[in-house]
Write a protein that holds these residues in place. Structure first.
Motif, PDB file in Angstrom:
ATOM      1  N   PHE A  88       0.817  -1.721  -0.338  1.00  0.00           N
ATOM      2  CA  PHE A  88       0.132  -0.246  -0.079  1.00  0.00           C
ATOM      3  C   PHE A  88       1.258   1.002   0.064  1.00  0.00           C
ATOM      4  O   PHE A  88       1.637   1.267   1.158  1.00  0.00           O
ATOM      5  CB  PHE A  88      -0.801  -0.038   1.686  1.00  0.00           C
ATOM      6  N   ILE A 112      -2.385   0.298  -4.092  1.00  0.00           N
ATOM      7  CA  ILE A 112      -2.429  -0.931  -3.970  1.00  0.00           C
ATOM      8  C   ILE A 112      -1.851  -1.611  -4.582  1.00  0.00           C
ATOM      9  O   ILE A 112      -2.559  -2.207  -5.675  1.00  0.00           O
ATOM     10  CB  ILE A 112      -3.603  -1.236  -3.367  1.00  0.00           C
ATOM     11  N   SER A 130     -17.568  -4.418  -2.967  1.00  0.00           N
ATOM     12  CA  SER A 130     -16.220  -5.132  -2.587  1.00  0.00           C
ATOM     13  C   SER A 130     -15.991  -5.254  -3.802  1.00  0.00           C
ATOM     14  O   SER A 130     -15.970  -5.666  -5.026  1.00  0.00           O
ATOM     15  CB  SER A 130     -15.612  -6.028  -1.607  1.00  0.00           C
ATOM     16  N   ARG A 176      -6.858 -11.582  -2.089  1.00  0.00           N
ATOM     17  CA  ARG A 176      -6.918 -10.238  -1.377  1.00  0.00           C
ATOM     18  C   ARG A 176      -8.579  -9.256  -1.562  1.00  0.00           C
ATOM     19  O   ARG A 176      -8.710  -9.385  -2.547  1.00  0.00           O
ATOM     20  CB  ARG A 176      -5.579  -9.917  -0.453  1.00  0.00           C
ATOM     21  N   LYS A 177      -8.281  -8.666  -0.442  1.00  0.00           N
ATOM     22  CA  LYS A 177      -9.899  -8.177  -0.803  1.00  0.00           C
ATOM     23  C   LYS A 177     -10.183  -6.766   0.451  1.00  0.00           C
ATOM     24  O   LYS A 177      -9.614  -6.304   0.882  1.00  0.00           O
ATOM     25  CB  LYS A 177     -11.467  -8.516  -0.313  1.00  0.00           C
ATOM     26  N   VAL A 178     -10.604  -5.638  -0.488  1.00  0.00           N
ATOM     27  CA  VAL A 178     -10.709  -4.621  -0.351  1.00  0.00           C
ATOM     28  C   VAL A 178     -12.636  -4.387  -0.215  1.00  0.00           C
ATOM     29  O   VAL A 178     -13.061  -4.846  -0.927  1.00  0.00           O
ATOM     30  CB  VAL A 178      -9.820  -3.378  -0.978  1.00  0.00           C
ATOM     31  N   ASP A 179     -12.945  -3.553   0.975  1.00  0.00           N
ATOM     32  CA  ASP A 179     -14.598  -3.250   0.890  1.00  0.00           C
ATOM     33  C   ASP A 179     -14.784  -1.739   0.173  1.00  0.00           C
ATOM     34  O   ASP A 179     -14.163  -0.964   1.219  1.00  0.00           O
ATOM     35  CB  ASP A 179     -14.974  -3.789   1.791  1.00  0.00           C
ATOM     36  N   LEU A 183     -12.457   2.656   1.297  1.00  0.00           N
ATOM     37  CA  LEU A 183     -11.823   1.622   1.230  1.00  0.00           C
ATOM     38  C   LEU A 183     -11.799   1.377   2.227  1.00  0.00           C
ATOM     39  O   LEU A 183     -10.443   2.131   2.651  1.00  0.00           O
ATOM     40  CB  LEU A 183     -11.039   2.104  -0.290  1.00  0.00           C
ATOM     41  N   ASP A 231      -8.611  -1.346   3.207  1.00  0.00           N
ATOM     42  CA  ASP A 231      -7.704  -3.154   2.603  1.00  0.00           C
ATOM     43  C   ASP A 231      -7.928  -3.793   3.573  1.00  0.00           C
ATOM     44  O   ASP A 231      -7.032  -3.168   4.838  1.00  0.00           O
ATOM     45  CB  ASP A 231      -6.775  -1.858   1.901  1.00  0.00           C
ATOM     46  N   HIS A 232      -8.204  -5.404   3.834  1.00  0.00           N
ATOM     47  CA  HIS A 232      -8.761  -6.046   4.643  1.00  0.00           C
ATOM     48  C   HIS A 232      -6.934  -6.735   5.104  1.00  0.00           C
ATOM     49  O   HIS A 232      -6.629  -6.509   6.240  1.00  0.00           O
ATOM     50  CB  HIS A 232      -9.604  -7.251   4.332  1.00  0.00           C
TER      51      HIS A 232
END
Length: 248
Positions: A14, A35, A125, A132-135, A150, A152-153
């Motif tokens: 990031f 990212i 999301s 990997r995931k962002v919401d 946003l 970022d998990h």
């Protein structure tokens, strides 16, 4: 200023994409973020046309623009996405933005509506090929009626758009908040005027306090980390703003 790595782990980084030190960029100071996950890029609030060259140069040291597959816009303002037409030329990216604003953003000279991915009011999301995931977190009326943040998990970083914005004198904005109590005075004016009511802040806090937030990165001003994250949540939860402060 050079790009800053805010979080790095295997195949997931990031970045904060620096800021202008030449004095040539006009308007309100704005932050841009990137990212990179498994070689694929997500550009966050790429900014207006005046910052395009600087952002492109800084970004290109870390990823080929052709590998940027997604762009996220927290809302419709020109300091968020005024450079969108240029990014459409430089990347194959799809744009994730509130479905309210897709027709509006065509006025920025973008000619391919099929590259927009409208986010419904309830959020959504994005999952990278790595898993990997962002919401996309609903943040409506903060300050736009169609607004998203946003999360970022992998890093625990929450991008908050205009929430957390601080307006320092030109050239004096620190990268990180080091003295929260001093920093508050640079946030008060914006939040008091641009947020319509504290009720929308409470709705937002109910969502984001459930998340394991390690760092808050706003579109304007300084980055919150460590104890300043909790201090910011406490501060914004108690402010009076918008209709609560105006005699109409």
């Amino acid at each position: 200023m050079a790009v800053e790595v805010l979080h790095e782990e295997k195949d997931h980084t990031f970045f904060w994409l620096g800021k202008d030190e030449s004095g040539l960029e006009e308007g309100v100071q704005a932050n841009q973020y990137l990212i990179v996950d498994g070689g694929q890029g997500l550009l966050i609030d790429p900014g207006g046309f005046g910052v395009f060259s600087r952002v492109l140069v800084n970004l290109s040291h870390h990823i080929d623009p052709q590998s940027i597959r997604d762009i996220f816009l927290c809302h419709q303002d020109p300091d968020v996405g005024g450079s969108l037409a240029s990014w459409f030329e430089m990347t194959p990216a799809c744009v994730h933005v509130s479905e309210l604003w897709i027709r509006f953003l065509l006025h920025y000279g973008v000619n391919d509506v099929h590259r927009f991915r409208g986010i419904p009011d309830g959020g959504g999301s994005l999952t990278f090929p790595s898993g990997r995931k962002v919401d996309f977190i609903p943040a409506h009326f903060l300050h736009s009626p169609g607004n998203f943040h946003l999360f970022d998990h992998s890093s625990g970083i929450l991008f908050t758009g205009d929430i957390g914005a601080a307006v320092y004198p030109k050239g004096q904005t620190p990268t990180f908040v080091t003295n929260f109590e001093e920093h508050v005075r640079y946030m008060e004016g914006f939040h008091g005027r641009y947020i319509p009511t504290n009720q929308v802040i409470q709705a937002w806090l109910a969502r984001v306090r459930k998340l394991p937030v390690r760092m808050i990165v706003p579109q304007h001003g300084s980055i919150f980390r460590e104890e300043s994250v909790g201090k910011f949540f406490e501060w914004i939860g108690g402010i009076r703003c918008g209709l609560e402060t105006m005699n109409l």
